[in-house]
Design a protein around this motif. Sequence first.
Motif, PDB file in Angstrom:
ATOM      1  N   GLY A   7       0.771  -1.227   0.000  1.00 46.44           N
ATOM      2  CA  GLY A   7       0.000   0.000   0.000  1.00 46.44           C
ATOM      3  C   GLY A   7       0.806   1.282   0.000  1.00 46.44           C
ATOM      4  N   GLY A   8       2.112   1.190   0.091  1.00 47.72           N
ATOM      5  CA  GLY A   8       2.906   2.401   0.061  1.00 47.72           C
ATOM      6  C   GLY A   8       2.926   3.025  -1.320  1.00 47.72           C
ATOM      7  N   GLY A   9       3.507   4.224  -1.406  1.00 46.63           N
ATOM      8  CA  GLY A   9       3.593   4.891  -2.700  1.00 46.63           C
ATOM      9  C   GLY A   9       3.827   6.369  -2.542  1.00 46.63           C
ATOM     10  N   LEU A  85      -1.869  13.763   4.915  1.00 44.08           N
ATOM     11  CA  LEU A  85      -0.436  13.485   4.905  1.00 44.08           C
ATOM     12  C   LEU A  85       0.388  14.742   4.671  1.00 44.08           C
ATOM     13  N   LYS A  86       1.552  14.750   5.303  1.00 43.52           N
ATOM     14  CA  LYS A  86       2.472  15.885   5.223  1.00 43.52           C
ATOM     15  C   LYS A  86       3.816  15.397   4.664  1.00 43.52           C
ATOM     16  N   PRO A  87       4.596  16.281   4.074  1.00 48.01           N
ATOM     17  CA  PRO A  87       5.926  15.851   3.592  1.00 48.01           C
ATOM     18  C   PRO A  87       6.775  15.209   4.679  1.00 48.01           C
ATOM     19  N   GLU A  88       6.613  15.651   5.910  1.00 53.06           N
ATOM     20  CA  GLU A  88       7.408  15.055   7.001  1.00 53.06           C
ATOM     21  C   GLU A  88       6.967  13.647   7.376  1.00 53.06           C
ATOM     22  N   ASP A  89       5.888  13.168   6.781  1.00 51.76           N
ATOM     23  CA  ASP A  89       5.489  11.770   6.974  1.00 51.76           C
ATOM     24  C   ASP A  89       6.259  10.831   6.042  1.00 51.76           C
ATOM     25  N   THR A  90       7.044  11.390   5.153  1.00 49.82           N
ATOM     26  CA  THR A  90       7.840  10.564   4.241  1.00 49.82           C
ATOM     27  C   THR A  90       8.790   9.673   5.031  1.00 49.82           C
ATOM     28  N   ALA A  91       8.704   8.364   4.789  1.00 49.49           N
ATOM     29  CA  ALA A  91       9.502   7.396   5.537  1.00 49.49           C
ATOM     30  C   ALA A  91       9.244   5.998   4.985  1.00 49.49           C
ATOM     31  N   VAL A  92      10.049   5.063   5.454  1.00 49.30           N
ATOM     32  CA  VAL A  92       9.730   3.650   5.269  1.00 49.30           C
ATOM     33  C   VAL A  92       8.886   3.227   6.462  1.00 49.30           C
ATOM     34  N   TYR A  93       7.751   2.629   6.168  1.00 45.21           N
ATOM     35  CA  TYR A  93       6.823   2.225   7.211  1.00 45.21           C
ATOM     36  C   TYR A  93       6.889   0.715   7.410  1.00 45.21           C
ATOM     37  N   TYR A  94       6.901   0.310   8.687  1.00 43.12           N
ATOM     38  CA  TYR A  94       7.000  -1.093   9.054  1.00 43.12           C
ATOM     39  C   TYR A  94       5.834  -1.464   9.967  1.00 43.12           C
ATOM     40  N   CYS A  95       5.337  -2.658   9.820  1.00 43.52           N
ATOM     41  CA  CYS A  95       4.395  -3.187  10.796  1.00 43.52           C
ATOM     42  C   CYS A  95       5.159  -4.127  11.736  1.00 43.52           C
ATOM     43  N   GLY A  96       4.592  -4.300  12.925  1.00 44.91           N
ATOM     44  CA  GLY A  96       5.207  -5.184  13.906  1.00 44.91           C
ATOM     45  C   GLY A  96       4.149  -5.865  14.745  1.00 44.91           C
ATOM     46  N   ALA A  97       4.518  -7.003  15.318  1.00 47.22           N
ATOM     47  CA  ALA A  97       3.590  -7.749  16.165  1.00 47.22           C
ATOM     48  C   ALA A  97       4.369  -8.446  17.265  1.00 47.22           C
ATOM     49  N   TRP A 115       8.543  -8.418  12.468  1.00 50.82           N
ATOM     50  CA  TRP A 115       8.534  -7.189  11.665  1.00 50.82           C
ATOM     51  C   TRP A 115       8.122  -7.485  10.232  1.00 50.82           C
ATOM     52  N   GLY A 116       7.472  -6.511   9.612  1.00 48.81           N
ATOM     53  CA  GLY A 116       7.291  -6.560   8.169  1.00 48.81           C
ATOM     54  C   GLY A 116       8.553  -6.075   7.476  1.00 48.81           C
ATOM     55  N   GLN A 117       8.545  -6.152   6.147  1.00 43.18           N
ATOM     56  CA  GLN A 117       9.734  -5.821   5.373  1.00 43.18           C
ATOM     57  C   GLN A 117       9.872  -4.329   5.119  1.00 43.18           C
ATOM     58  N   GLY A 118       8.825  -3.585   5.346  1.00 42.56           N
ATOM     59  CA  GLY A 118       8.858  -2.146   5.121  1.00 42.56           C
ATOM     60  C   GLY A 118       8.285  -1.766   3.776  1.00 42.56           C
ATOM     61  N   THR A 119       7.623  -0.618   3.742  1.00 44.60           N
ATOM     62  CA  THR A 119       7.084  -0.080   2.494  1.00 44.60           C
ATOM     63  C   THR A 119       7.303   1.430   2.486  1.00 44.60           C
ATOM     64  N   GLN A 120       7.715   1.944   1.340  1.00 49.16           N
ATOM     65  CA  GLN A 120       8.061   3.360   1.236  1.00 49.16           C
ATOM     66  C   GLN A 120       6.800   4.199   1.050  1.00 49.16           C
ATOM     67  N   VAL A 121       6.717   5.261   1.831  1.00 44.97           N
ATOM     68  CA  VAL A 121       5.676   6.276   1.660  1.00 44.97           C
ATOM     69  C   VAL A 121       6.381   7.608   1.404  1.00 44.97           C
TER      70      VAL A 121
END
Length: 125
Positions: A7-9, A85-97, A115-121
């Motif tokens: 879902g990133g992009g 969303l704001k430009p400062e939200d730009t990051a790699v996002y990870y899920c965790g459990a 951990w998930g593998q990460g997705t770029q936003v």
Amino acid sequence: VQLVESGGGLVQAGGSLRLSCAASGITLEDYTIGWFRQAPGKEREGILCITSSDGSTYYADSVKGRFTISRDNAKNTMYLQMNSLKPEDTAVYYCGADPGLIAQHMCGHLPPDYWGQGTQVTVSS
């Protein structure tokens, strides 16, 4: 155990995205779940976590009122809905459990077991 994110992009400032994290090998309903992000040159930070046992939730100040976390037990999937969303939200996002941590600790300083593998936003101005 696998956590697979999607879902990133790229999105313009003010827009919305929804990230998904599908789990296999564990039942998310029984786990404290959360979302983390790491911006370039910064440490990974916990932004939203929810405790499995009582539903207590931790929100980082930077995302309060804009991001929400949820899970679909039937699909064994967690979601991160990101609005305004704001430009400062730009990051790699990870899920965790994690099976035992509470939300405040998992988003605070204790890493989850999985951990998930990460997705770029990327949020453009």
